[in-house]
Design an enzyme around this catalytic site. Sequence first.
Site: not given
Length: 309
Positions: A125, A162, A164, A246
Amino acid sequence: MRTLFLSHPRYRDHLAPENHPEQPGRIIAIERQLEGEAFQNLIRDMARPITDAEIQRVHPAAYVDHIRIQAPHDGLMSISSDTILSNGTYEAARLAAGAACLAVDEVMAGLVDNAFSAARPPGHHASARQAMGFCFFNHAAIAARHAQAAHGAERVAIVDFDVHHGNGTQNIFYADESVFYASIHQAHLFPGTGEASETGVADNILNIPLGAGANGADVLAAMTDAVLPAVAAFRPDFLVLSAGFDAHYRDPLGDLNLVEGDYATLTRSLMDVADRICGGRVVSLLEGGYDIDALGLSAAAHISALMGH
């Protein structure tokens, strides 16, 4: 396969408030899963701090200094609502970034076949000048630039699984046709980016957002039908994985339904395309995974696949 596993005790010195998802126990959980006989041939080493020259290929010196200066002597400080600095954060983050470079060095030198870095804080991120989403330095971007600058790789592919979207990685390479970035992630989840329409300056960005409830078969289909052919067509000299765990059904921060065995299947599919295109050169970097038990089991399945099991 000769697989390198990189970690460091100082990762535990990056602290966060009680009940924060990104906690020191994440690394401990992975290391405990690797104590069994199946991992006795895993090559283990310690991360090293990143050099200024290496980190400044991605993050300007002023930004790096800002993170160092902001780190508190005692207690915790919030950079954003979810991104926390403690006294040990800066050193942990430099070690995490340095591990990405060390992994690239070992693979490119032929000393190992592939590598996995179990590092925290995570990285995907973080953009060049902004920390967010638990991330300070973008390890995948640093690895890609290191492969190019230190080892002459002309084209690098990054595959991110991931739950995200890796907005920082996409932002860094959006206008750079020498790097291909592909992400399979849950749609409409933090950070709100990663639409299929975001394709980069030269179709070097591929986003596959999946609806909540998608399972391992859905992710594998997206990988097989879209990501792997795109990576093969790009013909990279090196493959970097942003390995988030995740998307597991037990993870508290997402709503996908993978199980640990799905990560082994995904990993083997990525290794197969790397074998065909770039001599099997793969470096995998830990991103998310916030249910401790699910993270340990999923990372172990991923590493086992890297080892050729």
